[in-house]
Design a protein around this motif. Structure first.
Motif, mmCIF file in Angstrom:
data_model
loop_
_atom_site.group_PDB
_atom_site.id
_atom_site.type_symbol
_atom_site.label_atom_id
_atom_site.label_comp_id
_atom_site.label_asym_id
_atom_site.label_seq_id
_atom_site.Cartn_x
_atom_site.Cartn_y
_atom_site.Cartn_z
ATOM 1 N N ASP A 36 0.880 -1.162 0.000
ATOM 2 C CA ASP A 36 0.000 0.000 0.000
ATOM 3 C C ASP A 36 0.921 1.217 0.000
ATOM 4 O O ASP A 36 1.691 1.408 0.940
ATOM 5 C CB ASP A 36 -0.866 -0.036 1.262
ATOM 6 C CG ASP A 36 -1.855 1.113 1.356
ATOM 7 O OD1 ASP A 36 -1.527 2.230 0.909
ATOM 8 O OD2 ASP A 36 -2.939 0.892 1.909
ATOM 9 N N ARG A 38 0.096 4.395 0.024
ATOM 10 C CA ARG A 38 -0.511 5.600 0.589
ATOM 11 C C ARG A 38 0.233 6.028 1.861
ATOM 12 O O ARG A 38 1.109 5.332 2.351
ATOM 13 C CB ARG A 38 -1.988 5.331 0.922
ATOM 14 C CG ARG A 38 -2.830 4.962 -0.302
ATOM 15 C CD ARG A 38 -4.242 4.601 0.081
ATOM 16 N NE ARG A 38 -4.245 3.456 0.991
ATOM 17 C CZ ARG A 38 -5.239 3.168 1.829
ATOM 18 N NH1 ARG A 38 -6.308 3.950 1.883
ATOM 19 N NH2 ARG A 38 -5.173 2.118 2.612
ATOM 20 N N ASP A 55 5.021 4.248 2.183
ATOM 21 C CA ASP A 55 4.521 5.518 1.671
ATOM 22 C C ASP A 55 5.356 5.993 0.478
ATOM 23 O O ASP A 55 6.537 6.284 0.620
ATOM 24 C CB ASP A 55 4.560 6.542 2.806
ATOM 25 C CG ASP A 55 4.015 7.913 2.423
ATOM 26 O OD1 ASP A 55 3.653 8.124 1.241
ATOM 27 O OD2 ASP A 55 3.963 8.777 3.311
ATOM 28 N N CYS A 78 -2.863 2.281 -4.292
ATOM 29 C CA CYS A 78 -2.954 3.544 -3.558
ATOM 30 C C CYS A 78 -4.439 3.874 -3.450
ATOM 31 O O CYS A 78 -5.274 2.979 -3.459
ATOM 32 C CB CYS A 78 -2.160 4.644 -4.248
ATOM 33 S SG CYS A 78 -2.763 5.073 -5.899
ATOM 34 N N ARG A 83 -0.618 7.366 -7.633
ATOM 35 C CA ARG A 83 0.643 7.148 -6.899
ATOM 36 C C ARG A 83 1.208 5.763 -7.155
ATOM 37 O O ARG A 83 2.417 5.600 -7.309
ATOM 38 C CB ARG A 83 0.445 7.333 -5.388
ATOM 39 C CG ARG A 83 0.503 8.773 -4.957
ATOM 40 C CD ARG A 83 0.245 8.902 -3.488
ATOM 41 N NE ARG A 83 -1.187 8.745 -3.270
ATOM 42 C CZ ARG A 83 -1.793 8.757 -2.095
ATOM 43 N NH1 ARG A 83 -1.087 8.888 -0.991
ATOM 44 N NH2 ARG A 83 -3.086 8.646 -1.998
ATOM 45 N N SER A 84 0.333 4.761 -7.207
ATOM 46 C CA SER A 84 0.842 3.405 -7.441
ATOM 47 C C SER A 84 1.427 3.284 -8.845
ATOM 48 O O SER A 84 2.393 2.540 -9.057
ATOM 49 C CB SER A 84 -0.234 2.342 -7.193
ATOM 50 O OG SER A 84 -1.355 2.539 -8.018
ATOM 51 N N GLY A 105 -7.068 2.021 -7.883
ATOM 52 C CA GLY A 105 -6.707 2.018 -6.468
ATOM 53 C C GLY A 105 -7.699 1.322 -5.573
ATOM 54 O O GLY A 105 -8.618 0.643 -6.025
#
Length: 110
Positions: A36, A38, A55, A78, A83-84, A105
């Motif tokens: 993950d 995030r 993160d 994410c 972001r991923s 996500g």
């Protein structure tokens, strides 16, 4: 065209963006590297079972990923997929051979 191709203008054969249904099937009841990307706060608000929080926005994302096996598939997610996708590109450049990115996500997973 994959999300990565759209975002970065390149094709990457190490990264596969997969649907929530496929993602769930591939990680369910298996010992996989599930990450993950995030923030810690987002992670605490709810995560996929057995996920590890690394993160992406922290300044040391790649060094924290050094404990992962580069030859074993990595599953990333994410909140919404942006972001991923960036994390997947970084991991690809760092030598990870097979990366699965959850399309949409965790928002699409629930």
């Amino acid at each position: 065209m994959s999300l990565l191709s759209f975002l970065f203008g390149t094709k990457n054969d190490k990264v596969t963006v997969i649907s929530a249904a496929d993602f769930k099937q591939q990680i369910e009841n298996k010992n996989v590297q599930l990450i993950d990307v995030r923030t810690a706060g987002e992670f605490k608000s709810g995560a996929i079972k057995n996920a590890t929080n690394i993160d992406y926005l922290s300044g040391n994302f790649i060094s924290k990923c050094d404990s992962l096996n580069k030859d074993k598939p990595v599953y990333l997610y994410c909140r919404s997929g942006a972001r991923s996708a960036r994390a997947a590109k970084k991991l690809s450049r760092a030598g990870f051979s097979k990366i699965y990115d959850l399309k949409g996500g965790i928002s699409s997973y629930k």
